[in-house]
Design an enzyme around this catalytic site. Structure first.
Site, PDB file in Angstrom:
ATOM      1  N   LYS A 362      34.084  33.971  36.646  1.00 33.11           N
ATOM      2  CA  LYS A 362      34.664  33.126  37.699  1.00 33.11           C
ATOM      3  C   LYS A 362      33.665  32.076  38.164  1.00 33.11           C
ATOM      4  O   LYS A 362      34.045  31.020  38.670  1.00 33.11           O
ATOM      5  CB  LYS A 362      35.139  33.977  38.873  1.00 33.11           C
ATOM      6  CG  LYS A 362      36.390  34.797  38.566  1.00 33.11           C
ATOM      7  CD  LYS A 362      37.650  33.977  38.668  1.00 33.11           C
ATOM      8  CE  LYS A 362      38.853  34.721  38.122  1.00 33.11           C
ATOM      9  NZ  LYS A 362      40.005  33.849  37.908  1.00 33.11           N
ATOM     10  N   GLU A 365      34.270  29.406  35.700  1.00 34.77           N
ATOM     11  CA  GLU A 365      35.576  28.753  35.906  1.00 34.77           C
ATOM     12  C   GLU A 365      35.506  27.725  37.040  1.00 34.77           C
ATOM     13  O   GLU A 365      36.010  26.602  36.906  1.00 34.77           O
ATOM     14  CB  GLU A 365      36.630  29.819  36.242  1.00 34.77           C
ATOM     15  CG  GLU A 365      38.030  29.257  36.424  1.00 34.77           C
ATOM     16  CD  GLU A 365      39.043  30.323  36.843  1.00 34.77           C
ATOM     17  OE1 GLU A 365      38.800  31.048  37.837  1.00 34.77           O
ATOM     18  OE2 GLU A 365      40.084  30.440  36.193  1.00 34.77           O
TER      19      GLU A 365
HETATM   20 FE1  HC0 Z   1      40.881  38.962  39.033  1.00 38.00          FE
HETATM   21 FE2  HC0 Z   1      42.550  37.166  39.468  1.00 38.00          FE
HETATM   22  S1  HC0 Z   1      43.063  39.336  39.281  1.00 38.00           S
HETATM   23  S2  HC0 Z   1      41.305  37.253  37.570  1.00 38.00           S
HETATM   24  O1  HC0 Z   1      40.973  40.135  37.746  1.00 38.00           O
HETATM   25  O2  HC0 Z   1      44.874  36.399  37.973  1.00 38.00           O
HETATM   26  O3  HC0 Z   1      38.069  38.019  38.990  1.00 38.00           O
HETATM   27  O4  HC0 Z   1      40.358  40.874  41.227  1.00 38.00           O
HETATM   28  O5  HC0 Z   1      40.692  37.288  41.518  1.00 38.00           O
HETATM   29  O6  HC0 Z   1      41.807  34.290  39.912  1.00 38.00           O
HETATM   30  O7  HC0 Z   1      44.297  37.187  41.831  1.00 38.00           O
HETATM   31  C1  HC0 Z   1      39.088  38.482  39.012  1.00 38.00           C
HETATM   32  C2  HC0 Z   1      40.477  40.220  40.334  1.00 38.00           C
HETATM   33  C3  HC0 Z   1      41.110  37.653  40.502  1.00 38.00           C
HETATM   34  C4  HC0 Z   1      42.141  35.363  39.781  1.00 38.00           C
HETATM   35  C5  HC0 Z   1      43.622  37.103  40.999  1.00 38.00           C
HETATM   36  C6  HC0 Z   1      43.970  36.622  38.547  1.00 38.00           C
END
Ligand code: HC0
Ligand code: SF4
Length: 571
Positions: A362, A365
């Site tokens: 993330k 990202e």
């Molecule tokens: Fe996840 Fe998400 S569920 S990727 O796994 O879709 O990091 O917790 O935040 O953006 O909502 C991770 C977890 C998140 C995102 C969400 C998704």
């Protein structure tokens, strides 16, 4: 079956069981720095490299590594004879002889497996002093830092990358003292096929592999009166954060966590689960449109940045299958820099968005160039669950004794559907709850889609909507993602809708979560925690979220509208 005796106790195990696993059956914990199970127990790192797990077999002259020697009938094993203890101590001392030993300054201080074993063995001085390995630090990626001086050559990272994720970025090179884990051609990580999934970080026993530390940048911003610093918390964080404070895995501590974030001084404490509900509005619409037209199928989810990175690097011809929706993290960021400032009457340029994520990718990202506008990023700083726990410890906030608090609105209200995003299968289940009602016009009474739940690497089901079959697959781990991508490449795929998460089990087992060595029992408890958040919600379908409805009424008009496309989608 095999019968053997360990430390005077008899135990019966299946043929093929290692001595180390046989001892576990008796609750005898033989220390090890390299042995590990990953991927729901399917992959084992058993290279016998660290030698810390040596035991003594009666009647045989030599000591044997318990992880890689199978139990045999009649074996008599001692796990802590004087000879074992003395040799084990020497082995650890030798590991420390080529280690920086800067524990007080190390990111893993207090959580390092080498430090723990040295402490358990009562090692108090450096008996072997000599040449020390020195390698340049690789922080080229801005996500994962490699500090190979601290590597003990256990090869867990190699197993994670090559056998679980099947990316093949990491490999041992050279021999003897010069042996080191490197990338191919010793390239900086940023120039490799690394996806930033971080599974190598999740299993590293020392500080050799770690996420880039970003939380220091938050303190001055929280103190800056001109800034409006807001925070979002990902679905999987709340069922794992407690582990850093001696609470059992899976216990949902949302209310304490929100209270702590308010105490830290964030001006708004919001929920990524809300943005997950927004994602479903956009993604379910996109699916229905593509499925009706029969175009670009299967639709593949886009919320996991390591997965998106994987497709871009290894299957660039197939990026068209990926949903154009931004992930919930980025949808939240885009809304926090447009919709939110409008509602609150603040200048978007003064808004700082912090994310707390269970994930290393993330960080990558949020830094992608298309994720923002007018020189502003959607998300400014991403920290992991572990970094967040460090902030809390630094602040001295007594997390568990705080008065419960609720997320702020308008970006804080979420449904059960939003919360299950944190586990493998969750995005699919949430999308199906909404797609079903939109396509059939009927109310879905039982919202649970059990076929896509659980830790199996690839799960399949078929759902019938208005007489049409929708073939569904849900996969976690990039090794499993590759199987699905290869089927598509070969024209053999039967799927219409596919969810992929890069970490085995989904975000609950993300690389930014409290260290667990990917222990299946811990992952299962976190998963139960996520489903319990869902089942305790009165509203369990994203399209019924009142704050989501309000956002469309006030700003986004309808799913896939022009403004929604502009802000909530990407390419
Ligand atoms: Fe996840 Fe998400 S569920 S990727 O796994 O879709 O990091 O917790 O935040 O953006 O909502 C991770 C977890 C998140 C995102 C969400 C998704
Ligand atoms: Fe391999 Fe993932 Fe580590 Fe990159 S982050 S080296 S892809 S395990």
């Amino acid at each position: 079956m095999i019968n053997l005796t360990i430390d005077g106790e008899r135990v019966e195990v299946e043929k093929g069981t290692s001595i180390l696993d046989a001892a576990k059956k008796l609750n005898i914990n033989i220390p090890t720095l390299c042995h590990m199970y990953m991927n729901n127990g399917e992959v084992r790192n058993c290279k016998g490299t660290c030698r810390v797990c040596i035991v003594e077999q009666e009647g045989r002259g030599k000591l044997i590594p318990s992880c890689s020697v199978e139990a045999t009938d009649g074996m008599v094993i001692k796990t802590h004879s004087p000879r074992v203890i003395k040799t084990r101590r020497t082995i650890v001392e030798l590991l420390l002889s080529d280690h920086p030993n800067d524990c007080l300054q190390c990111e893993r201080n207090g959580q390092c497996e080498l430090q723990k074993i040295a402490e358990d063995l009562g090692i108090r001085k450096n008996r072997f002093q000599g040449e020390i390995s020195e390698y340049p630090i690789d922080d080229s990626s801005n996500v994962i830092v490699r500090e190979m001086d601290k590597c003990i050559l256990c090869r867990r990272c190699v197993t994670a990358c090559n056998e679980v994720q099947k990316i093949n970025v990491l490999t041992p090179v050279d021999r003897g003292f010069k042996s080191v884990i490197s990338t191919f051609f010793n390239k900086p990580l940023v120039e490799t096929n690394c996806t930033y999934c971080g599974q190598c970080v999740a299993v590293c026993p020392t500080g050799a592999l770690r996420e880039k530390r970003d939380y220091d940048r938050i303190w001055p911003l929280l103190d800056d009166k001109t800034k409006h610093v807001v925070v979002q918390v990902a679905p999987a964080v709340r069922v794992a954060l407690g582990e850093e404070f001696n609470i059992e895995a899976g216990i949902n501590i949302t209310a304490k966590m929100v209270a702590a974030l308010k105490k830290l001084g964030f001006k708004g404490v919001y929920d990524t689960n809300f943005a997950a509900d927004m994602t479903i509005m956009e993604e379910a619409t996109e699916f229905i449109e593509r499925f009706t037209k029969g175009e670009n199928l299967p639709l593949m989810t886009s919320c996991c940045p390591a997965w998106v990175n994987f497709v871009e690097k290894e299957y660039p011809e197939n990026t068209r299958f990926i949903s154009s929706c931004k992930s919930p993290q980025q949808i939240f960021g885009a809304m926090a820099k447009t919709y939110l400032p409008k509602k609150l009457g603040v200048d978007p340029k003064d808004v700082v968005v912090v994310s707390i994520m269970p994930c290393t990718a993330k960080k990558y990202e949020a830094n992608r160039e298309e994720m923002g506008r007018d020189g502003m990023k959607d998300v400014d700083i991403v920290i992991t669950t572990r970094e967040f726990s460090k902030m809390l410890k630094e602040s001295g906030i007594d997390l568990l004794n705080l008065k419960d608090a609720d997320f702020d609105n308008p970006l804080g209200e979420s449904t059960g559907a939003g919360s299950i995003f944190g586990t493998t299968g969750g995005v699919m289940e949430a999308a199906l709850r909404t797609a079903y009602e939109w396509v059939t016009g009927e109310t879905l009474e039982n919202v649970d889609v059990k076929d896509v739940r659980g830790l199996k690497g690839i799960k399949e089901t078929t759902v019938t909507l208005n007489g049409k079959d929708i073939n569904i697959a849900v996969a976690s781990s990039l090794g499993n993602a590759r199987k699905i991508m290869d089927e598509i490449k070969d024209g053999k795929s039967k799927y219409h809708f596919v969810e992929i998460m890069a970490c085995p089990g989904g975000c609950i087992n993300g690389a930014g979560q409290p260290y667990s060595k990917c222990d299946t029992e811990i992952v299962k408890k976190r998963m139960e925690g996520i489903y319990s958040v869902d089942s305790h919600k009165t509203i369990r379908k994203s399209h019924e979220n009142p704050m989501v409805k309000q956002a469309y009424q006030e700003f986004f008009e309808k799913p896939n509208s022009h403004v929604a496309h502009e802000l909530l989608h990407t390419k």
